[in-house]
Each structure stands twice: as C-alpha cells, then as structure tokens.
Design a protein around this motif. Structure first.
Motif, PDB file in Angstrom:
ATOM      1  N   GLN A  49       0.825  -1.210   0.000  1.00  0.00           N
ATOM      2  CA  GLN A  49       0.000   0.000   0.000  1.00  0.00           C
ATOM      3  C   GLN A  49       0.858   1.258   0.000  1.00  0.00           C
ATOM      4  OE1 GLN A  49      -3.387  -0.101  -0.432  1.00  0.00           O
ATOM      5  NE2 GLN A  49      -2.879  -2.269  -0.697  1.00  0.00           N
ATOM      6  N   CYS A  50       1.936   1.239   0.751  1.00  0.00           N
ATOM      7  CA  CYS A  50       2.839   2.402   0.781  1.00  0.00           C
ATOM      8  C   CYS A  50       3.448   2.649  -0.597  1.00  0.00           C
ATOM      9  CB  CYS A  50       3.945   2.189   1.812  1.00  0.00           C
ATOM     10  SG  CYS A  50       3.388   2.294   3.528  1.00  0.00           S
ATOM     11  N   GLU A  51       3.822   1.583  -1.282  1.00  0.00           N
ATOM     12  CA  GLU A  51       4.396   1.729  -2.628  1.00  0.00           C
ATOM     13  C   GLU A  51       3.352   2.269  -3.599  1.00  0.00           C
ATOM     14  OE1 GLU A  51       6.123  -1.903  -3.923  1.00  0.00           O
ATOM     15  OE2 GLU A  51       7.634  -1.952  -2.317  1.00  0.00           O
ATOM     16  N   ALA A 104      -7.477   2.263   1.022  1.00  0.00           N
ATOM     17  CA  ALA A 104      -6.373   1.740   1.832  1.00  0.00           C
ATOM     18  C   ALA A 104      -6.558   2.118   3.298  1.00  0.00           C
ATOM     19  CB  ALA A 104      -5.038   2.270   1.310  1.00  0.00           C
ATOM     20  N   VAL A 105      -6.893   3.364   3.556  1.00  0.00           N
ATOM     21  CA  VAL A 105      -7.074   3.812   4.935  1.00  0.00           C
ATOM     22  C   VAL A 105      -8.247   3.099   5.595  1.00  0.00           C
ATOM     23  CG1 VAL A 105      -7.690   5.802   6.355  1.00  0.00           C
ATOM     24  CG2 VAL A 105      -5.990   6.060   4.553  1.00  0.00           C
ATOM     25  N   SER A 106      -9.314   2.869   4.830  1.00  0.00           N
ATOM     26  CA  SER A 106     -10.499   2.217   5.402  1.00  0.00           C
ATOM     27  C   SER A 106     -10.244   0.761   5.775  1.00  0.00           C
ATOM     28  CB  SER A 106     -11.668   2.302   4.409  1.00  0.00           C
ATOM     29  OG  SER A 106     -11.447   1.445   3.288  1.00  0.00           O
ATOM     30  N   LEU A 141       0.115   5.525   6.067  1.00  0.00           N
ATOM     31  CA  LEU A 141      -0.420   5.581   4.706  1.00  0.00           C
ATOM     32  C   LEU A 141      -0.557   7.023   4.224  1.00  0.00           C
ATOM     33  CD1 LEU A 141      -3.130   2.755   4.745  1.00  0.00           C
ATOM     34  CD2 LEU A 141      -0.768   2.652   3.923  1.00  0.00           C
ATOM     35  N   LEU A 142      -1.028   7.904   5.106  1.00  0.00           N
ATOM     36  CA  LEU A 142      -1.151   9.312   4.729  1.00  0.00           C
ATOM     37  C   LEU A 142       0.213   9.914   4.411  1.00  0.00           C
ATOM     38  CD1 LEU A 142      -3.793  10.973   7.089  1.00  0.00           C
ATOM     39  CD2 LEU A 142      -3.717  11.113   4.602  1.00  0.00           C
ATOM     40  N   LEU A 143       1.199   9.620   5.240  1.00  0.00           N
ATOM     41  CA  LEU A 143       2.532  10.172   5.019  1.00  0.00           C
ATOM     42  C   LEU A 143       3.187   9.593   3.769  1.00  0.00           C
ATOM     43  CD1 LEU A 143       3.988  10.183   8.658  1.00  0.00           C
ATOM     44  CD2 LEU A 143       2.959  12.083   7.392  1.00  0.00           C
ATOM     45  N   SER A 144       2.775   8.403   3.383  1.00  0.00           N
ATOM     46  CA  SER A 144       3.369   7.756   2.206  1.00  0.00           C
ATOM     47  C   SER A 144       2.780   8.267   0.898  1.00  0.00           C
ATOM     48  CB  SER A 144       3.152   6.237   2.289  1.00  0.00           C
ATOM     49  OG  SER A 144       3.780   5.694   3.434  1.00  0.00           O
TER      50      SER A 144
END
Length: 286
Positions: A26-28, A42-44, A87-90
C-alpha cells in the motif's frame, strides 16, 4: 529515520509477514501519486488488516521518535492509528491535495479514525495549513478526539494562536481532562489565560463544585492582585493537593507579594524549596 520510516519499522516488528507485506504494498502504491479512491480504500482497510492492538514501543523507540521529529510522543498509539498515519505520510501529493484528503477523511471518520488523524498532526507537511483542522479537533465534544489534539502533541503549542490555545486549556478543565500531558503548558501561559482560569474557578466555587488543582499551574506566573487573593483562599481552605498547587503557583510568581503569601505558610514554603512535591503530585485523576 523519518517519522514514516519509523512507523513502518515499528509496524513490521509487530505484524505478521503477510500483513507487513500488505502495508508495504500500500505504501508503494500511494507513493506513486494515488487517486483519491485508492487512498480512501487503503485507509479504510487498516483496522481490518492490522487490528487494534497497542503499538509496543520501548524507550529507544521513543528516543528515535524524538530524533525524527522534535517533541513527537507516540506513547499510547495503537497499531491501526500508526498504520493510518503511515499511509497518509506515504501518499505523494501537493500540500493542497494533502489537506483535501485529510479534510475528507475527517468528515467521514469514526471516533477511532479521528483520534489517529489528529494524533498525526505534528507529522503532516505544511504545518500551518492544519491550524483550522486542529481547532476543529479541540472543539470536539468527544473527549478522546479532544485529547488526541491536546495531549502529548506538539502541534498545539507550536501552531495554535493564543486565543485557540487558551480555549483548549480551559476546555480541558471543562471536559475533565488533565493538564499535565499538554505540551508547552508552562511556556504558553499568558495573562489572558490566567484571568480566564480565575474566572472559571470563581464560577466553580459559586456552584460549590471542586476546582482542579492543576488549574493554578497556568495562573501563578502571571498572577495579578485578584489571582493572588484566589491563591490565598486556596491556601486557607483547600485540600492538601490544592494547597500544594497554590504553593507551587506562588513560587512561580515574580510578584514579591506572592513570596510574602507563601512565607506565611512556612511548611509549604520549605516543601516547595526542597522539591518535596511537584505538579505531578497534584494531578486530579480524570
């Protein structure tokens, strides 16, 4: 290491290999400049994929957090909160786009998700852009959300203007939150806040309701004649924690009259001078 790198390493130490791979994938994906739907999906999925266990951090992890971002204190975070912030920071985006994402996520979030997003405030790009978001969190009627902004979070002391800061401290007392986890409490005390807190104390006294001993921590440094009279009242009639708080506040006051008041209570004066107690000893449990 950056905050995002630290979050990823902490999660990998605690998650199973398949779950760690999901986080990495997900980060990629998000690092490539995601569509809105990809980020929101992804966040959900974070709680379902990662669970809600506590994020286990040792003293060295906390030292690394301080090195990565001054005054960052992730104690008390959960795995899903760390995952959402990671995830937000990525996600690659302009600062404007990031703010748009954060606003949308907060509008549809449940309480647990809101706590995560507000705890992430000190880590987001373009810190001044999130002042209104932080103010919204401080206005929340949900204690957990309010404390996500107010407690162990360097963002308020660095970014909130004085008016919003003062309202945050006063609201902490209203909702029964302790003051000691608020970063910058002593440095950002000010005469306006002193007067607001004394007025609040008078309202509580008039209603025969207790006043948190911690309230006086933000009074002593800027105490005027009225505030000194209030501190004298607490010394004369308060419980032991309240009297200790008044003594600490008087010791912090540059007005010579404060020293005279404290000197009339020799036992407390000696205890303050010898550091027999401090503000941690007068905290009223929430």
């Amino acid at each position: 290491m950056t905050p995002a790198e630290l979050l990823k390493s902490w999660l990998h130490h605690q998650l199973s290999p398949p779950t760690s791979k999901w986080v990495e994938d997900q980060c990629e994906l998000l690092a490539g400049g995601p569509r809105d739907r990809e980020l929101y999906l992804a966040v959900s999925l974070v709680s379902r994929k990662l669970g809600k266990d506590d994020l286990r951090l040792d003293p060295q992890d906390l030292e690394h957090a301080e090195e990565a971002r001054a005054h960052w204190d992730p104690r008390g975070w959960s795995i899903d909160q760390a995952g959402r912030i990671l995830l937000l920071l990525s996600a690659k985006a302009t600062n404007e786009k990031f703010c748009s994402w954060l606003d949308q996520l907060c509008q549809t979030a449940d309480v647990g998700e809101l706590v995560a997003f507000y705890r992430g405030l000190p880590l987001y790009p373009d810190p001044p852009a999130h002042r209104l978001r932080a103010a919204e969190g401080v206005r929340s009627n949900m204690k957990a959300v309010f404390e996500a902004v107010a407690h162990r979070n360097p963002y308020p002391k660095e970014q909130l203007p004085e008016g919003a800061w003062n309202q945050m401290v006063l609201k902490a007392l209203f909702v029964g939150s302790t003051l000691h986890p608020i970063q910058g409490l002593d440095e950002r005390s000010n005469p306006t806040l002193m007067r607001m807190l004394c007025d609040y104390a008078h309202e509580r006294w008039a209603a025969t309701r207790p006043v948190s001993p911690e309230l006086w921590r933000c009074v002593g440094r800027h105490a005027d004649a009225g505030a000194l009279a209030d501190l004298q009242r607490v010394l004369d009639t308060g419980t032991l924690p309240e009297r200790q708080a008044a003594a600490l506040a008087l010791a912090d006051c540059p007005n010579p009259e404060a020293r005279k008041i404290l000197a009339r209570n020799a036992e407390l004066e000696r205890a303050v001078a010898s550091r027999a107690f401090d503000w941690a000893d007068v905290v009223q449990p929430s």
